[in-house]
Design a protein around this motif. Structure first.
Motif, PDB file in Angstrom:
ATOM      1  N   GLN A   1       8.541  -0.329 -14.363  1.00  0.00           N
ATOM      2  CA  GLN A   1       7.448  -0.382 -14.978  1.00  0.00           C
ATOM      3  C   GLN A   1       7.467  -0.858 -16.395  1.00  0.00           C
ATOM      4  N   VAL A   2       8.476  -0.572 -17.195  1.00  0.00           N
ATOM      5  CA  VAL A   2       8.530  -1.092 -18.355  1.00  0.00           C
ATOM      6  C   VAL A   2       8.793  -2.526 -18.571  1.00  0.00           C
ATOM      7  N   LYS A   3       9.732  -3.051 -17.523  1.00  0.00           N
ATOM      8  CA  LYS A   3       9.963  -4.376 -17.163  1.00  0.00           C
ATOM      9  C   LYS A   3       8.757  -5.377 -17.086  1.00  0.00           C
TER      10      LYS A   3
ATOM     11  N   SER B   1      -3.724 -21.900 -19.849  1.00  0.00           N
ATOM     12  CA  SER B   1      -4.123 -20.291 -20.009  1.00  0.00           C
ATOM     13  C   SER B   1      -4.448 -19.942 -18.733  1.00  0.00           C
ATOM     14  N   LEU B   2      -5.074 -20.523 -18.168  1.00  0.00           N
ATOM     15  CA  LEU B   2      -5.553 -19.936 -16.934  1.00  0.00           C
ATOM     16  C   LEU B   2      -4.506 -19.717 -15.875  1.00  0.00           C
ATOM     17  N   LEU B   3      -3.557 -20.651 -15.967  1.00  0.00           N
ATOM     18  CA  LEU B   3      -2.170 -20.330 -15.070  1.00  0.00           C
ATOM     19  C   LEU B   3      -1.381 -19.251 -15.572  1.00  0.00           C
ATOM     20  N   PHE B   4      -1.357 -19.080 -16.693  1.00  0.00           N
ATOM     21  CA  PHE B   4      -0.663 -17.704 -17.307  1.00  0.00           C
ATOM     22  C   PHE B   4      -1.371 -16.494 -16.919  1.00  0.00           C
ATOM     23  N   SER B   5      -2.766 -16.743 -16.883  1.00  0.00           N
ATOM     24  CA  SER B   5      -3.537 -15.614 -16.334  1.00  0.00           C
ATOM     25  C   SER B   5      -3.364 -15.263 -14.928  1.00  0.00           C
ATOM     26  N   LEU B   6      -3.077 -16.371 -14.033  1.00  0.00           N
ATOM     27  CA  LEU B   6      -2.774 -16.090 -12.588  1.00  0.00           C
ATOM     28  C   LEU B   6      -1.593 -15.297 -12.494  1.00  0.00           C
ATOM     29  N   LEU B   7      -0.523 -15.750 -13.205  1.00  0.00           N
ATOM     30  CA  LEU B   7       0.884 -15.113 -13.236  1.00  0.00           C
ATOM     31  C   LEU B   7       0.821 -13.458 -13.837  1.00  0.00           C
ATOM     32  N   GLU B   8      -0.205 -13.271 -14.912  1.00  0.00           N
ATOM     33  CA  GLU B   8      -0.291 -12.134 -15.173  1.00  0.00           C
ATOM     34  C   GLU B   8      -1.048 -11.226 -14.187  1.00  0.00           C
ATOM     35  N   ILE B   9      -2.089 -11.606 -13.467  1.00  0.00           N
ATOM     36  CA  ILE B   9      -2.484 -11.085 -12.343  1.00  0.00           C
ATOM     37  C   ILE B   9      -1.533 -10.720 -11.200  1.00  0.00           C
ATOM     38  N   GLN B  10      -0.666 -11.661 -10.969  1.00  0.00           N
ATOM     39  CA  GLN B  10       0.459 -11.202  -9.994  1.00  0.00           C
ATOM     40  C   GLN B  10       1.315 -10.205 -10.547  1.00  0.00           C
ATOM     41  N   ILE B  11       1.611 -10.185 -11.622  1.00  0.00           N
ATOM     42  CA  ILE B  11       2.511  -9.120 -11.893  1.00  0.00           C
ATOM     43  C   ILE B  11       1.565  -7.610 -11.944  1.00  0.00           C
ATOM     44  N   SER B  12       0.536  -7.700 -12.492  1.00  0.00           N
ATOM     45  CA  SER B  12      -0.463  -6.663 -12.521  1.00  0.00           C
ATOM     46  C   SER B  12      -0.324  -5.944 -11.046  1.00  0.00           C
ATOM     47  N   LEU B  13      -0.570  -6.957 -10.113  1.00  0.00           N
ATOM     48  CA  LEU B  13      -0.619  -6.493  -8.547  1.00  0.00           C
ATOM     49  C   LEU B  13       0.805  -5.908  -8.342  1.00  0.00           C
TER      50      LEU B  13
ATOM     51  N   ALA C   1       2.691  -4.414 -10.111  1.00  0.00           N
ATOM     52  CA  ALA C   1       2.835  -2.788 -10.998  1.00  0.00           C
ATOM     53  C   ALA C   1       2.076  -1.884 -10.275  1.00  0.00           C
ATOM     54  N   LEU C   2       0.994  -2.433  -9.410  1.00  0.00           N
ATOM     55  CA  LEU C   2       0.187  -1.518  -8.873  1.00  0.00           C
ATOM     56  C   LEU C   2       0.953  -0.993  -7.402  1.00  0.00           C
ATOM     57  N   ARG C   3       1.624  -2.088  -6.841  1.00  0.00           N
ATOM     58  CA  ARG C   3       2.266  -1.605  -5.913  1.00  0.00           C
ATOM     59  C   ARG C   3       3.621  -0.786  -6.219  1.00  0.00           C
ATOM     60  N   ILE C   4       4.240  -0.881  -7.151  1.00  0.00           N
ATOM     61  CA  ILE C   4       5.303  -0.018  -7.684  1.00  0.00           C
ATOM     62  C   ILE C   4       4.785   1.357  -7.868  1.00  0.00           C
ATOM     63  N   HIS C   5       3.626   1.375  -8.465  1.00  0.00           N
ATOM     64  CA  HIS C   5       3.044   2.555  -8.624  1.00  0.00           C
ATOM     65  C   HIS C   5       2.572   3.331  -7.394  1.00  0.00           C
ATOM     66  N   LEU C   6       1.789   2.597  -6.553  1.00  0.00           N
ATOM     67  CA  LEU C   6       1.629   3.139  -5.006  1.00  0.00           C
ATOM     68  C   LEU C   6       2.858   3.590  -4.465  1.00  0.00           C
ATOM     69  N   ASN C   7       3.752   3.029  -4.407  1.00  0.00           N
ATOM     70  CA  ASN C   7       5.068   3.397  -3.655  1.00  0.00           C
ATOM     71  C   ASN C   7       5.626   4.578  -4.225  1.00  0.00           C
ATOM     72  N   HIS C   8       5.827   4.611  -5.632  1.00  0.00           N
ATOM     73  CA  HIS C   8       6.322   5.834  -6.136  1.00  0.00           C
ATOM     74  C   HIS C   8       5.277   6.921  -5.787  1.00  0.00           C
ATOM     75  N   ASN C   9       4.000   6.875  -5.814  1.00  0.00           N
ATOM     76  CA  ASN C   9       3.214   7.991  -5.514  1.00  0.00           C
ATOM     77  C   ASN C   9       3.293   8.588  -4.008  1.00  0.00           C
ATOM     78  N   SER C  10       3.563   7.453  -3.227  1.00  0.00           N
ATOM     79  CA  SER C  10       3.627   7.699  -2.026  1.00  0.00           C
ATOM     80  C   SER C  10       5.047   8.613  -1.521  1.00  0.00           C
ATOM     81  N   GLU C  11       6.141   7.893  -1.929  1.00  0.00           N
ATOM     82  CA  GLU C  11       7.559   8.732  -2.144  1.00  0.00           C
ATOM     83  C   GLU C  11       7.317  10.201  -2.610  1.00  0.00           C
TER      84      GLU C  11
END
Length: 131
Positions: free
Chosen positions: A48-50, A102-114, A116-126
């Motif tokens: 999460q910190v990374k 700027s928009l390309l960096f926005s796309l990259l940030e959205i991918q990383i955000s998704l 992060a959500l995947r990691i969080h959901l996996n953690h919660n399901s575990e």
């Protein structure tokens, strides 16, 4: 190609709204960072910190190139107003390239955000499975 002074002016509302959206993403991310506390699960926290560091870096770049785009757009309008068409066109081109970056960096940030959500959901399901 003829470039009128009104052409770069069309980008002003777009870039302004884009910068507002970027700022909102940044503020949301800072709120997440401030709310973080140690749950004792080192691996989960490490990812999460990374992830947050990457996102902050991308948001910084998104804002930098977004502001650069707006600045170059204004400079382009100034040169067009002064009837220095060639420099105005070059400035407008730089403005568009900055906006695209700027928009390309926005796309990259959205991918990383998704991610992060995947990691969080996996953690919660575990955690649910352990109960």
């Amino acid at each position: 190609m003829t470039l009128e002074i009104t052409t770069p002016a069309v980008l002003f509302p777009t870039v302004s709204l884009l910068l507002l959206a970027y700022t909102n993403r940044f503020l949301a991310l800072t709120a997440i960072v401030r709310q973080m506390d140690s749950s004792g699960e080192v691996e989960h926290e490490f990812y999460q910190v990374k992830n947050l560091r990457k996102r902050l870096n991308y948001i910084k770049k998104m804002q930098y190139f977004g502001v650069s785009s707006l600045l170059m757009c204004a400079i382009s309008m100034l040169f067009l107003f002064l009837q220095m068409d060639f420099i105005g066109k070059i400035s407008f081109g730089i403005s568009l390239v900055s906006l695209i970056i700027s928009l390309l960096f926005s796309l990259l940030e959205i991918q990383i955000s998704l991610e992060a959500l995947r990691i969080h959901l996996n953690h919660n399901s575990e955690n649910e499975e352990k109960k």
